[in-house]
Motif scaffolding. Structure first.
Motif, PDB file in Angstrom:
ATOM      1  N   SER A   1      72.291  68.598  30.001  1.00  0.00           N
ATOM      2  CA  SER A   1      71.604  69.590  30.832  1.00  0.00           C
ATOM      3  C   SER A   1      72.567  70.677  31.312  1.00  0.00           C
ATOM      4  O   SER A   1      72.148  71.801  31.608  1.00  0.00           O
ATOM      5  N   LEU A   2      73.862  70.358  31.376  1.00  0.00           N
ATOM      6  CA  LEU A   2      74.854  71.349  31.821  1.00  0.00           C
ATOM      7  C   LEU A   2      75.024  72.486  30.818  1.00  0.00           C
ATOM      8  O   LEU A   2      74.937  73.660  31.201  1.00  0.00           O
ATOM      9  N   PRO A   3      75.257  72.217  29.524  1.00  0.00           N
ATOM     10  CA  PRO A   3      75.325  73.343  28.592  1.00  0.00           C
ATOM     11  C   PRO A   3      74.020  74.101  28.457  1.00  0.00           C
ATOM     12  O   PRO A   3      74.024  75.334  28.316  1.00  0.00           O
ATOM     13  N   LEU A   4      72.893  73.403  28.524  1.00  0.00           N
ATOM     14  CA  LEU A   4      71.614  74.114  28.449  1.00  0.00           C
ATOM     15  C   LEU A   4      71.421  75.034  29.649  1.00  0.00           C
ATOM     16  O   LEU A   4      70.907  76.146  29.516  1.00  0.00           O
ATOM     17  N   ALA A   5      71.829  74.578  30.836  1.00  0.00           N
ATOM     18  CA  ALA A   5      71.726  75.433  32.020  1.00  0.00           C
ATOM     19  C   ALA A   5      72.616  76.662  31.876  1.00  0.00           C
ATOM     20  O   ALA A   5      72.234  77.773  32.280  1.00  0.00           O
TER      21      ALA A   5
ATOM     22  N   ASN B   1      70.554  83.127  19.915  1.00  0.00           N
ATOM     23  CA  ASN B   1      71.753  82.813  20.693  1.00  0.00           C
ATOM     24  C   ASN B   1      72.576  81.777  19.911  1.00  0.00           C
ATOM     25  O   ASN B   1      72.133  80.660  19.671  1.00  0.00           O
ATOM     26  N   ARG B   2      73.779  82.161  19.495  1.00  0.00           N
ATOM     27  CA  ARG B   2      74.590  81.280  18.639  1.00  0.00           C
ATOM     28  C   ARG B   2      74.944  79.978  19.352  1.00  0.00           C
ATOM     29  O   ARG B   2      74.939  78.900  18.744  1.00  0.00           O
TER      30      ARG B   2
ATOM     31  N   ASP C   1      71.309  83.736  28.867  1.00  0.00           N
ATOM     32  CA  ASP C   1      70.088  84.428  28.442  1.00  0.00           C
ATOM     33  C   ASP C   1      69.544  85.323  29.550  1.00  0.00           C
ATOM     34  O   ASP C   1      69.125  86.457  29.311  1.00  0.00           O
ATOM     35  N   LEU C   2      69.590  84.839  30.769  1.00  0.00           N
ATOM     36  CA  LEU C   2      69.114  85.613  31.922  1.00  0.00           C
ATOM     37  C   LEU C   2      69.916  86.897  32.086  1.00  0.00           C
ATOM     38  O   LEU C   2      69.363  87.976  32.307  1.00  0.00           O
TER      39      LEU C   2
ATOM     40  N   LEU D   1      64.091  81.787  31.843  1.00  0.00           N
ATOM     41  CA  LEU D   1      63.125  81.107  30.977  1.00  0.00           C
ATOM     42  C   LEU D   1      63.550  79.643  30.813  1.00  0.00           C
ATOM     43  O   LEU D   1      63.777  79.158  29.708  1.00  0.00           O
ATOM     44  N   SER D   2      63.654  78.945  31.926  1.00  0.00           N
ATOM     45  CA  SER D   2      64.221  77.595  31.917  1.00  0.00           C
ATOM     46  C   SER D   2      63.413  76.636  31.059  1.00  0.00           C
ATOM     47  O   SER D   2      63.952  75.949  30.177  1.00  0.00           O
TER      48      SER D   2
END
Length: 500
Positions: A382-386, A265-266, A392-393, A402-403
């Protein structure tokens, strides 16, 4: 069976009553439960990161070689345990691993105990004692292992409590209030122990903080819930793997497949690159701000109490800044705010470099504001990672996210910066006489170490200047920029897929 049902229904009834009371006071129960782990972890994490380097260098007199060896072992363990724990939490059939709240519930006591390992010497250390090196190695690995286990579960909760951007901003808001309260532990610790000069008072305070921290995290373990807690095994999260194979024990081939899907994932790649340098900057300022300020700012300019307030402000003000930016987060989104923070860091560093080290009050302000901006920007990550987890989901049509694996894989590449920062900086300082200055203490002649002080000043200015420039280049191509304009993203799709 009826007798077994009564206690369970009684617990549910008590929990529902507690929820009603919280709602009546205008408190969101899910956000409060989530934020209690932030409160507990902030109490101990900030003290640990701020004091452990100075403790082992100046009080335990650890040798440079032993310090580097401990940091190398810590760096390897720090990187490896995150994806492994993430994979375990996303795929295990054991409830204490697969259910986020239970991971926090059972991990919290061990996490708090691991925090205490560093502050109690195993014997009276002589300078260069090999035992102090072993002590540092065990303390770092134990603390990070339990931190990873507990906070990965909390990070997964952030993505899984809700997919609404506004709900996630509420979690950020509650979390920042909790972090604001928890970060005051550094201020109180500095004042009560006179910046660790009264070591007995320091030890007593750490024990008190460990107990309070454990209680806060246990609250999360008892009251927080993920939408996917009843999913059973999450092995069926991979759309490209045969369904029958997912019913068996987890395998390394599945781990490899999941890792590859995340790593390609880029946006994830760009985020990890930017985050690596942010973690480096956090470790740089957390570990060395006290050392830099003690040597670059004379005591007659800023006495010990003033410096304690300065250190405390560096940990408390980031939360105030994030809370005051809530409307901007709603309107502009996290992407633009994080990018702006990098520009501000670079600009401030350039100005400080031009002014020179003799402006002591401006230097103190610069050190404090840098700590504030870096920590405040990091609080938004945590916002961009979420959003990456949501992407991904959707991309792989998973039945559940896959949190933990996404957060853990991110940590695989970014956590080594926590060890690299102190290793690199200490090596540079020792080349210019810091080892001798540390041993000579306050009786040393300041003019003898002018070159060391110059190096300290250039590190304070050039490191944030160069790092923030690299972060701008890494962050600008990030494509998920407008999630703040969408109320819901994938909630309906998730639930339709789960019920199909």
């Amino acid at each position: 069976m009826a007798s077994e049902g009564k206690p369970a229904s009684g617990v549910r009834s008590a929990r529902m009553n507690a929820v009603r009371h919280l709602i009546n006071f205008g408190v969101n129960p899910a956000a409060l439960a989530y934020a209690m782990t932030t409160l507990g972890s902030a109490m101990i994490n900030n003290i640990f990161s701020f004091y452990y380097v100075k403790l082992f260098l100046n009080k335990y007199k650890i040798s440079e070689g032993a310090f580097h060896q401990s940091q190398v072992v810590y760096m390897v363990w720090n990187a490896v345990n995150d994806p492994l724990f993430g994979y375990l939490q996303d795929n295990s059939r054991v409830p204490c691993c697969s259910q986020r709240r239970l991971s926090i519930l059972y991990g919290a006591p061990l996490y708090s105990l691991a925090f205490l390992l560093a502050w109690f010497p195993w014997r009276s250390y002589a300078p260069g004692d090999w035992m102090s090196g072993l002590h540092l190695m065990v303390a770092l690995c134990a603390f990070d292992g339990m931190l990873t286990f507990v906070l990965l579960a909390q990070c997964a909760l952030f993505a899984e409590i809700s997919s609404h951007h506004q709900s996630r901003l509420r979690l950020v808001k509650y979390s920042q209030v909790a972090s604001l309260i928890g970060s005051s532990s550094v201020l109180f610790c500095g004042v009560l122990s006179r910046n660790m000069e009264d070591f007995t008072a320091f030890q007593a305070f750490t024990v008190l903080v460990a107990i309070l921290s454990c209680g806060c995290m246990l609250y999360t373990g008892l009251h927080s819930e993920s939408r996917f807690d009843n999913k059973g095994s999450q092995s069926d999260a991979v759309g490209c793997v045969d369904q029958t194979s997912q019913q068996f024990a987890v395998s390394f081939s599945m781990l490899r497949t999941l890792m590859w899907q995340i790593l390609t994932n880029r946006d994830f790649q760009l985020f990890v690159l930017m985050n690596f340098f942010q973690v480096f900057m956090l470790a740089f300022f957390n570990n060395f701000t006290m050392i830099f300020s003690e040597h670059l700012i004379p005591p007659d300019v800023l006495p010990s109490l003033a410096k304690s307030i300065m250190y405390g402000a560096g940990f408390i003000c980031p939360q105030l800044l994030v809370l005051s930016f809530q409307s901007l987060l709603h309107g502009l989104g996290y992407y633009r705010i994080i990018l702006f923070a990098f520009y501000v860091e670079a600009g401030m560093a350039a100005i400080m470099l031009a002014l020179g080290p003799q402006h002591y009050y401006i230097l103190a302000f610069f050190l404090t504001v840098n700590m504030v901006i870096i920590q405040a920007a990091f609080s938004l990550f945590s916002l961009p990672l979420a959003d990456i987890i949501d992407t991904d989901l959707q991309l792989y049509k998973r039945s559940s996210p896959l949190s933990s694996m996404v957060f853990g894989t991110n940590a695989l590449f970014t956590k080594p910066a926590q060890s690299l920062a102190p290793m690199i900086v200490l090596s540079i300082l020792n080349q210019f006489g810091y080892e001798q200055l540390k041993e000579a203490g306050r009786d040393s002649n300041p003019s003898t170490f002018e070159s060391l002080h110059s190096v300290m000043f250039y590190l304070v200015c050039l490191v944030p200047l160069c790092v923030s420039a690299v972060q701008v280049l890494a962050w600008r191509p990030f494509s998920i920029r407008d999630s703040h304009t969408v109320d819901t993203k994938y909630t309906l799709t998730w639930f339709l897929r789960r019920n199909s």
